[in-house]
Design a protein around this motif. Sequence first.
Motif, PDB file in Angstrom:
ATOM      1  N   ARG A 151       0.835  -1.207   0.000  1.00  8.91           N
ATOM      2  CA  ARG A 151       0.000   0.000   0.000  1.00  8.91           C
ATOM      3  C   ARG A 151       0.868   1.254   0.000  1.00  8.91           C
ATOM      4  N   ALA A 154       2.465   1.578  -3.503  1.00 10.74           N
ATOM      5  CA  ALA A 154       1.457   2.019  -4.464  1.00 10.74           C
ATOM      6  C   ALA A 154       1.081   3.478  -4.253  1.00 10.74           C
ATOM      7  N   GLY A 155       1.126   3.932  -2.985  1.00 13.00           N
ATOM      8  CA  GLY A 155       0.700   5.293  -2.670  1.00 13.00           C
ATOM      9  C   GLY A 155       1.780   6.345  -2.761  1.00 13.00           C
ATOM     10  N   GLY A 156       3.012   5.936  -3.101  1.00 13.48           N
ATOM     11  CA  GLY A 156       4.087   6.905  -3.263  1.00 13.48           C
ATOM     12  C   GLY A 156       4.762   7.327  -1.970  1.00 13.48           C
ATOM     13  N   ALA A 194       1.513  11.671  -0.409  1.00 15.98           N
ATOM     14  CA  ALA A 194       1.283  10.251  -0.668  1.00 15.98           C
ATOM     15  C   ALA A 194      -0.190   9.945  -0.396  1.00 15.98           C
ATOM     16  N   ASP A 195      -0.634   8.807  -0.891  1.00 15.83           N
ATOM     17  CA  ASP A 195      -2.035   8.410  -0.758  1.00 15.83           C
ATOM     18  C   ASP A 195      -2.119   7.000  -0.186  1.00 15.83           C
ATOM     19  N   TYR A 197      -4.591   5.203   0.238  1.00 15.14           N
ATOM     20  CA  TYR A 197      -5.663   4.405  -0.351  1.00 15.14           C
ATOM     21  C   TYR A 197      -5.488   4.177  -1.854  1.00 15.14           C
ATOM     22  N   SER A 198      -4.259   4.284  -2.347  1.00 13.75           N
ATOM     23  CA  SER A 198      -4.031   4.112  -3.785  1.00 13.75           C
ATOM     24  C   SER A 198      -4.096   2.658  -4.237  1.00 13.75           C
ATOM     25  N   LEU A 199      -3.825   1.720  -3.353  1.00 12.26           N
ATOM     26  CA  LEU A 199      -3.839   0.314  -3.752  1.00 12.26           C
ATOM     27  C   LEU A 199      -5.255  -0.087  -4.131  1.00 12.26           C
ATOM     28  N   PRO A 200      -5.473  -0.538  -5.377  1.00 10.80           N
ATOM     29  CA  PRO A 200      -6.833  -0.894  -5.803  1.00 10.80           C
ATOM     30  C   PRO A 200      -7.420  -2.015  -4.960  1.00 10.80           C
TER      31      PRO A 200
END
Length: 216
Positions: A151, A154-156, A194-195, A197-200
């Motif tokens: 996560r 994926a979120g940077g 960063a995010d 919740y970016s992981l689908p």
Amino acid sequence: MSDINADVLLRAYAFGVFPMAESRDDPDLYWIDPEQRGILPLDGFHVSKRLRRRVRSGVFDVRVDTAFRETMLGCADTAPGRDGTWINDRIISLYCELHARGNAHSVESWRDGKLVGGLYGVSIGAVFFGESMFSRETDASKVALVHLVARLVAGGYKLLDTQFVTEHLRQFGAIEISRDAYRARLSEATSAQADFYSLPAGASPLEFLQSTTQMS
């Protein structure tokens, strides 16, 4: 330190210090500023073949932010080889407030409708400050950690702080760096975005880690 509130806590983390209690029943908190700081490099995260098989098996239903307080309570519980923890009621209250504000998250391992392991931590900018983890079943916290790192990748995110380095964390690639080196990285990463919740939804965490981790 009765004047600690959520705002003070976030400023402290951004500066590089964090609170702990002496024990579960101790009402007081103390600021901790280690000379050597533990981090888990996101581009050097080790996932063993056995753990990869465990993740792929789907034995645990991994959820995010559905039981934050319960995850903290799991981390505060006694366990074999651990008589107590540094997580007292004040810490639980403060971090639940951070969670309500979107600055703290939990990654949870569930099985048959029961919370059997997980971890929680604080998020500021592109830094995730890992706080604690627990397992009631074999590998429950390890699987949660793999999902967390996927996560963050994926979120940077740029920095995963583990505070200290234990033998448990060394197997994943955790290292120690000096306080000055840590604060330099911290300053850069807290200024970035960063995010979490970016992981689908439903994505395999191992796919996001394949190009960045060391699969042993």
